[in-house]
Motif scaffolding. Structure first.
Motif, PDB file in Angstrom:
ATOM      1  N   ILE A 194       0.860  -1.178   0.000  1.00  7.65           N
ATOM      2  CA  ILE A 194       0.000   0.000   0.000  1.00  7.65           C
ATOM      3  C   ILE A 194       0.900   1.233   0.000  1.00  7.65           C
ATOM      4  N   LEU A 195       0.935   1.936  -1.121  1.00  2.34           N
ATOM      5  CA  LEU A 195       1.773   3.123  -1.260  1.00  2.34           C
ATOM      6  C   LEU A 195       1.031   4.402  -0.890  1.00  2.34           C
ATOM      7  N   ALA A 196      -0.283   4.413  -1.056  1.00  4.33           N
ATOM      8  CA  ALA A 196      -1.133   5.527  -0.601  1.00  4.33           C
ATOM      9  C   ALA A 196      -2.474   4.919  -0.230  1.00  4.33           C
ATOM     10  N   SER A 197      -2.933   5.179   0.957  1.00  4.32           N
ATOM     11  CA  SER A 197      -4.215   4.631   1.411  1.00  4.32           C
ATOM     12  C   SER A 197      -5.303   5.702   1.312  1.00  4.32           C
ATOM     13  N   GLY A 198      -6.535   5.281   1.476  1.00  2.00           N
ATOM     14  CA  GLY A 198      -7.637   6.232   1.516  1.00  2.00           C
ATOM     15  C   GLY A 198      -7.472   7.234   2.646  1.00  2.00           C
ATOM     16  N   LYS A 199      -6.840   6.806   3.733  1.00  3.41           N
ATOM     17  CA  LYS A 199      -6.570   7.713   4.852  1.00  3.41           C
ATOM     18  C   LYS A 199      -5.602   8.823   4.424  1.00  3.41           C
ATOM     19  N   ASP A 200      -4.622   8.476   3.597  1.00  8.01           N
ATOM     20  CA  ASP A 200      -3.650   9.466   3.108  1.00  8.01           C
ATOM     21  C   ASP A 200      -4.285  10.488   2.173  1.00  8.01           C
ATOM     22  N   THR A 201      -5.335  10.070   1.453  1.00 11.01           N
ATOM     23  CA  THR A 201      -5.912  10.904   0.384  1.00 11.01           C
ATOM     24  C   THR A 201      -7.335  11.353   0.682  1.00 11.01           C
ATOM     25  N   ALA A 202      -7.732  11.307   1.940  1.00 14.64           N
ATOM     26  CA  ALA A 202      -9.095  11.682   2.353  1.00 14.64           C
ATOM     27  C   ALA A 202     -10.149  10.903   1.562  1.00 14.64           C
ATOM     28  N   GLY A 203      -9.841   9.628   1.271  1.00 13.59           N
ATOM     29  CA  GLY A 203     -10.793   8.774   0.574  1.00 13.59           C
ATOM     30  C   GLY A 203     -10.864   8.969  -0.927  1.00 13.59           C
ATOM     31  N   ALA A 204     -10.014   9.822  -1.490  1.00 13.90           N
ATOM     32  CA  ALA A 204     -10.067  10.087  -2.936  1.00 13.90           C
ATOM     33  C   ALA A 204      -9.567   8.905  -3.762  1.00 13.90           C
ATOM     34  N   PHE A 205      -8.498   8.228  -3.307  1.00 12.43           N
ATOM     35  CA  PHE A 205      -7.963   7.078  -4.033  1.00 12.43           C
ATOM     36  C   PHE A 205      -6.982   6.331  -3.147  1.00 12.43           C
ATOM     37  N   SER A 206      -6.599   5.150  -3.599  1.00 11.38           N
ATOM     38  CA  SER A 206      -5.520   4.366  -2.998  1.00 11.38           C
ATOM     39  C   SER A 206      -4.566   3.992  -4.118  1.00 11.38           C
ATOM     40  N   LEU A 207      -3.294   3.802  -3.785  1.00  9.40           N
ATOM     41  CA  LEU A 207      -2.300   3.371  -4.767  1.00  9.40           C
ATOM     42  C   LEU A 207      -1.616   2.130  -4.218  1.00  9.40           C
TER      43      LEU A 207
END
Length: 98
Positions: free
Chosen positions: A28-41
């Motif tokens: 998990i390189l970017a979670s929904g928590k990191d992006t305010a729910g916009a996306f995950s990577l």
């Protein structure tokens, strides 16, 4: 604006964000928590034959970008062969399998 509300972050592959999944590993390189729910990577490395069954997502879109190897992605019954440097976008409620 959303971008102003989020903190900048840097993430790399580590034991703390890498998990066993199916026949391989997912980081998990970017979670929904990191992006305010916009996306995950996610970065996924899977063995051939470990793909999930045909499925669809109700609310999530997916984008695949192939770093190495070849992937056969089935979308609405059509097989797409993707290789290094190619990508494919799928939108919610489309039946697919990788």
């Amino acid at each position: 604006m959303l971008a102003e509300a989020l903190a900048t972050f840097t993430r790399r592959k580590k034991l703390e964000n890498t998990y066993s999944y199916g026949g391989g590993i997912v980081t998990i390189l970017a979670s929904g928590k990191d992006t305010a729910g916009a996306f995950s990577l996610l970065e996924s490395m899977q063995k051939p034959g470990s793909e999930p069954p045909m499925h669809s997502h109700q609310n999530e879109d997916e984008l695949f970008y192939i770093l190495e190897g070849v992937v056969h992605l089935t979308v609405d019954g059509v097989v797409h062969e993707l290789s290094q440097g190619e990508g494919n976008g799928r939108f919610s409620q489309v039946v697919s399998c990788i």
